[in-house]
Design an enzyme around this catalytic site. Structure first.
Site, short mmCIF file in Angstrom:
data_model
loop_
_atom_site.label_atom_id
_atom_site.label_comp_id
_atom_site.label_asym_id
_atom_site.label_seq_id
_atom_site.Cartn_x
_atom_site.Cartn_y
_atom_site.Cartn_z
N CYS A 117 0.83 -1.20 0.00
CA CYS A 117 0.00 0.00 0.00
C CYS A 117 0.87 1.25 0.00
O CYS A 117 0.62 2.20 -0.76
CB CYS A 117 -0.93 -0.02 1.21
SG CYS A 117 -2.13 1.33 1.23
N CYS A 118 1.91 1.27 0.84
CA CYS A 118 2.81 2.42 0.89
C CYS A 118 3.54 2.61 -0.44
O CYS A 118 3.76 3.73 -0.88
CB CYS A 118 3.83 2.25 2.02
SG CYS A 118 3.18 2.46 3.69
N CYS A 171 -0.99 8.76 6.96
CA CYS A 171 -2.34 8.51 6.49
C CYS A 171 -3.27 8.29 7.68
O CYS A 171 -2.86 7.72 8.70
CB CYS A 171 -2.36 7.28 5.58
SG CYS A 171 -1.51 7.50 4.01
N CYS A 217 -3.63 4.86 9.40
CA CYS A 217 -2.39 4.28 9.91
C CYS A 217 -1.74 5.10 11.00
O CYS A 217 -0.59 4.89 11.36
CB CYS A 217 -1.39 4.12 8.76
SG CYS A 217 -1.95 3.01 7.46
N CYS A 247 7.85 3.76 5.72
CA CYS A 247 6.94 3.48 4.62
C CYS A 247 7.67 3.13 3.32
O CYS A 247 7.04 2.73 2.35
CB CYS A 247 6.00 4.65 4.38
SG CYS A 247 6.87 6.18 3.99
#
Length: 234
Positions: free
Chosen positions: A117-118, A201, A204, A229
């Site tokens: 995702c990162c 984010c 997170c 990240c």
């Protein structure tokens, strides 16, 4: 411009952030930009740059999952300093595919999924933002976490083609950052005053608990040594 570590100026905690910025901008030998997440550290650097190099470009990564308070801070910074902010976004098709295949919270299922995702939302856009630069400026500090305690004020960023990475606040404590921020009355993300020393984010990031380190609220379900990240690979 690729460099070697041996060619960089030797800087210590006796050098001010302004001195580190000047040395870094000169050592880069080409275009340099500030990567801004609108943390208190990054806004401090924007304020410092008004004295050192006010024309320095500023870019930001919009992952699509930032807090509203971060956008508010970005607007406050733009208005306060009259600066232009270049926003970079993840590739639409990659985000759509990730969410179709794995849902909206796959990053909480495993370290591998979180890094995926990162990579999509942050690392790939950063690569585009850094294209053509000789160096970039960050708000990283040694005190922030175990993953940053060996940080140098000037580093060769091998992960991004050997360009220069300038960390003007590397030696500063949180107290020094906040003393500067309050003295200069700079725009500050409201979440900082609600227990969020580090803000990423929204899904997170949480407030930290008493006694926890500054980045304990980032990916709080992971071990401390994993809490990066991919933007700042070492």
């Amino acid at each position: 411009m690729n460099q070697s570590t041996a060619s960089l100026p030797q800087l210590s905690d006796q050098h001010s952030p302004q001195a580190i910025l000047r040395a870094g901008l000169q050592a880069a030998g080409g275009p340099v930009a500030l990567a801004c997440s609108f943390s208190v550290e990054d806004v401090v650097i924007i304020d410092l740059l008004q004295e050192v190099a006010p024309a320095t470009p500023i870019f930001a990564l919009d992952t699509g999952r930032l807090n509203e308070e971060t956008y508010e801070t970005a607007e406050a910074v733009r208005e306060r300093y009259g600066v232009h902010i270049d926003w970079y976004f993840p590739e639409r098709a990659a985000v759509e595919q990730l969410e179709r295949d794995k849902g909206l919270f796959s990053f909480r299922e495993s370290l591998e999924n979180r890094k995926e995702c990162c990579r999509i939302r942050k690392v790939e856009p950063l690569g585009r933002a850094l294209a053509g630069l000789s160096g970039w400026i960050t708000g990283l500090r040694r005190e922030q976490s175990v993953t940053r305690d060996a940080l140098e004020p000037l580093e060769i960023d091998a992960a991004h083609g050997g360009i220069l990475k300038i960390n003007p606040l590397a030696f500063w404590s949180s107290a020094q950052v906040w003393e500067y921020a309050e003295r200069r009355r700079i725009p500050v993300n409201r979440l900082h005053r609600q227990g969020y020393p580090s803000i990423g984010c929204a899904p997170c990031t949480r407030a930290v608990q008493p006694g926890e380190d500054e980045r304990a609220g980032r990916w709080w379900w992971e071990n401390p040594e994993h809490k990066e990240c991919g933007l700042h690979r070492r």
